[in-house]
Design an enzyme around this catalytic site. Sequence first.
Site, PDB file in Angstrom:
ATOM      1  N   HIS A  20      -1.576   7.935   0.617  1.00  0.00           N
ATOM      2  CA  HIS A  20      -2.323   7.171   0.184  1.00  0.00           C
ATOM      3  C   HIS A  20      -3.625   7.875  -0.415  1.00  0.00           C
ATOM      4  O   HIS A  20      -4.670   8.216   0.487  1.00  0.00           O
ATOM      5  CB  HIS A  20      -2.792   5.822   0.744  1.00  0.00           C
ATOM      6  CG  HIS A  20      -3.395   4.899   0.007  1.00  0.00           C
ATOM      7  ND1 HIS A  20      -2.919   3.821  -0.261  1.00  0.00           N
ATOM      8  CD2 HIS A  20      -4.931   4.612  -0.616  1.00  0.00           C
ATOM      9  CE1 HIS A  20      -3.596   2.775  -1.028  1.00  0.00           C
ATOM     10  NE2 HIS A  20      -4.956   3.639  -1.287  1.00  0.00           N
ATOM     11  N   CYS A  21      -3.649   8.316  -1.381  1.00  0.00           N
ATOM     12  CA  CYS A  21      -4.765   9.175  -2.113  1.00  0.00           C
ATOM     13  C   CYS A  21      -5.040   8.733  -3.668  1.00  0.00           C
ATOM     14  O   CYS A  21      -3.785   8.208  -4.359  1.00  0.00           O
ATOM     15  CB  CYS A  21      -4.787  10.410  -1.811  1.00  0.00           C
ATOM     16  SG  CYS A  21      -3.130  11.277  -2.488  1.00  0.00           S
ATOM     17  N   HIS A  22      -5.949   8.982  -4.304  1.00  0.00           N
ATOM     18  CA  HIS A  22      -6.278   8.849  -5.693  1.00  0.00           C
ATOM     19  C   HIS A  22      -6.832  10.178  -6.382  1.00  0.00           C
ATOM     20  O   HIS A  22      -7.300  10.981  -5.606  1.00  0.00           O
ATOM     21  CB  HIS A  22      -7.114   7.813  -5.905  1.00  0.00           C
ATOM     22  CG  HIS A  22      -7.089   6.497  -4.936  1.00  0.00           C
ATOM     23  ND1 HIS A  22      -6.149   5.630  -5.314  1.00  0.00           N
ATOM     24  CD2 HIS A  22      -7.397   6.131  -3.635  1.00  0.00           C
ATOM     25  CE1 HIS A  22      -6.181   4.663  -4.349  1.00  0.00           C
ATOM     26  NE2 HIS A  22      -6.969   4.971  -3.470  1.00  0.00           N
ATOM     27  N   TYR A  38     -15.789  -0.042 -11.622  1.00  0.00           N
ATOM     28  CA  TYR A  38     -17.101   0.877 -11.221  1.00  0.00           C
ATOM     29  C   TYR A  38     -16.802   2.151 -11.988  1.00  0.00           C
ATOM     30  O   TYR A  38     -15.631   2.230 -12.471  1.00  0.00           O
ATOM     31  CB  TYR A  38     -16.865   0.956  -9.582  1.00  0.00           C
ATOM     32  CG  TYR A  38     -15.681   1.635  -9.024  1.00  0.00           C
ATOM     33  CD1 TYR A  38     -15.422   2.971  -8.918  1.00  0.00           C
ATOM     34  CD2 TYR A  38     -14.441   0.650  -8.844  1.00  0.00           C
ATOM     35  CE1 TYR A  38     -14.052   3.509  -8.574  1.00  0.00           C
ATOM     36  CE2 TYR A  38     -13.428   1.154  -8.401  1.00  0.00           C
ATOM     37  CZ  TYR A  38     -13.078   2.424  -8.039  1.00  0.00           C
ATOM     38  OH  TYR A  38     -11.794   2.931  -7.627  1.00  0.00           O
ATOM     39  N   ARG A 113       1.323  -1.337  -7.489  1.00  0.00           N
ATOM     40  CA  ARG A 113       0.399  -1.724  -6.638  1.00  0.00           C
ATOM     41  C   ARG A 113      -0.323  -2.886  -7.175  1.00  0.00           C
ATOM     42  O   ARG A 113      -0.214  -3.082  -8.597  1.00  0.00           O
ATOM     43  CB  ARG A 113      -0.775  -0.870  -6.389  1.00  0.00           C
ATOM     44  CG  ARG A 113      -1.556  -1.149  -5.390  1.00  0.00           C
ATOM     45  CD  ARG A 113      -2.982  -0.249  -5.360  1.00  0.00           C
ATOM     46  NE  ARG A 113      -3.506  -0.317  -4.034  1.00  0.00           N
ATOM     47  CZ  ARG A 113      -4.823   0.145  -3.889  1.00  0.00           C
ATOM     48  NH1 ARG A 113      -5.485   0.763  -4.780  1.00  0.00           N
ATOM     49  NH2 ARG A 113      -5.664   0.042  -2.878  1.00  0.00           N
ATOM     50  N   HIS A 170      -4.143  -0.329   3.989  1.00  0.00           N
ATOM     51  CA  HIS A 170      -5.543  -0.141   4.893  1.00  0.00           C
ATOM     52  C   HIS A 170      -5.539  -1.245   6.082  1.00  0.00           C
ATOM     53  O   HIS A 170      -6.472  -1.895   6.302  1.00  0.00           O
ATOM     54  CB  HIS A 170      -6.471  -0.420   4.090  1.00  0.00           C
ATOM     55  CG  HIS A 170      -6.613   0.372   2.653  1.00  0.00           C
ATOM     56  ND1 HIS A 170      -6.360   1.719   2.716  1.00  0.00           N
ATOM     57  CD2 HIS A 170      -7.190   0.389   1.518  1.00  0.00           C
ATOM     58  CE1 HIS A 170      -6.604   2.400   1.575  1.00  0.00           C
ATOM     59  NE2 HIS A 170      -6.911   1.373   0.747  1.00  0.00           N
ATOM     60  N   ASP A 237      -6.782   8.136   1.804  1.00  0.00           N
ATOM     61  CA  ASP A 237      -7.404   7.408   0.678  1.00  0.00           C
ATOM     62  C   ASP A 237      -8.375   7.919   0.188  1.00  0.00           C
ATOM     63  O   ASP A 237      -9.492   7.452  -0.545  1.00  0.00           O
ATOM     64  CB  ASP A 237      -8.108   6.167   1.817  1.00  0.00           C
ATOM     65  CG  ASP A 237      -8.631   4.893   0.655  1.00  0.00           C
ATOM     66  OD1 ASP A 237      -8.058   4.774  -0.404  1.00  0.00           O
ATOM     67  OD2 ASP A 237      -9.827   4.374   0.892  1.00  0.00           O
TER      68      ASP A 237
END
Length: 280
Positions: A20-22, A38, A113, A170, A237
């Site tokens: 899980h990363c962006h 945002y 997602r 999470h 994350d």
Amino acid sequence: MTAAAYQPVYAPPAGACDSHCHIWGPTDRFPFAAGRPYTPPDRDKHVLTALHRRLGLQRTVIVQPIVYGSDNAAMLDAIADDPRNRRGIALLGPDDTDAQLLRLHEAGIRGVRFGFVKHLKRRPDLAFLRRTAERIAPLGWHVQLHLDADQLDELGDAIRSLRLPVVIDHMGRVDAALGLEQPAFQLLLDLVRRDERWIKLSGANRVSAIGAPFEDVVPFARALIDAAPDRVLWGTDFPHPLSRHPVEDEALLLDLLPQFGDAAALQRLMVDNPTRLYGF
């Protein structure tokens, strides 16, 4: 993450995955969507690659961030750099065709997602969730859910009814201050004990009530591993959008893992489980 980087103490097993990363940017090439909730700074694929090299992580699952909406181009570009070791989780729009889904599959996408968290002003559209689940199931994909802990009761029946794998982000965003017996966490444990219900042990900085080094999340992670040892995943994350507590360096999150379980448990968490779910 600051400019100063820590060298992690824990060395993950070969084939370890950040599940899980962006990535954000570069915005001159991949501009953010209008109306985004945002505006983050650039944290592009090169920054992510350098981070994983330092942490000793060989595999990556990039999760499409909401700031891009259903334009998955930045994520697909990053996957294309290393298609053997990278996978992605997409956001879809209501008009995406089956042909587009097939192209996404060929490009390394393995799930969709759905974000329901209130601070991003997301409302559950369960009809769209069910339609999408039916369409992606033949591809072997899964549904990934980002929700608040107090939504677990509201959405529990919908989660249980889906006939494909479901991944919850999470640790269900439970609040560590409320303890293991809190109703939301007990609901989460009940959900993940069911076949094909998975949980990400990411977001320690979101769950923790005390901040770094986030050790108050350890009992929650251990309970989830006990409940579903073959359906737990872990991720950094990175770059931590709208985090509850700052993460000075991702090595701190990695070094928390030996408290989650023994070497066999961490082998499943870091290697075996993501290999099976994402098809590495």
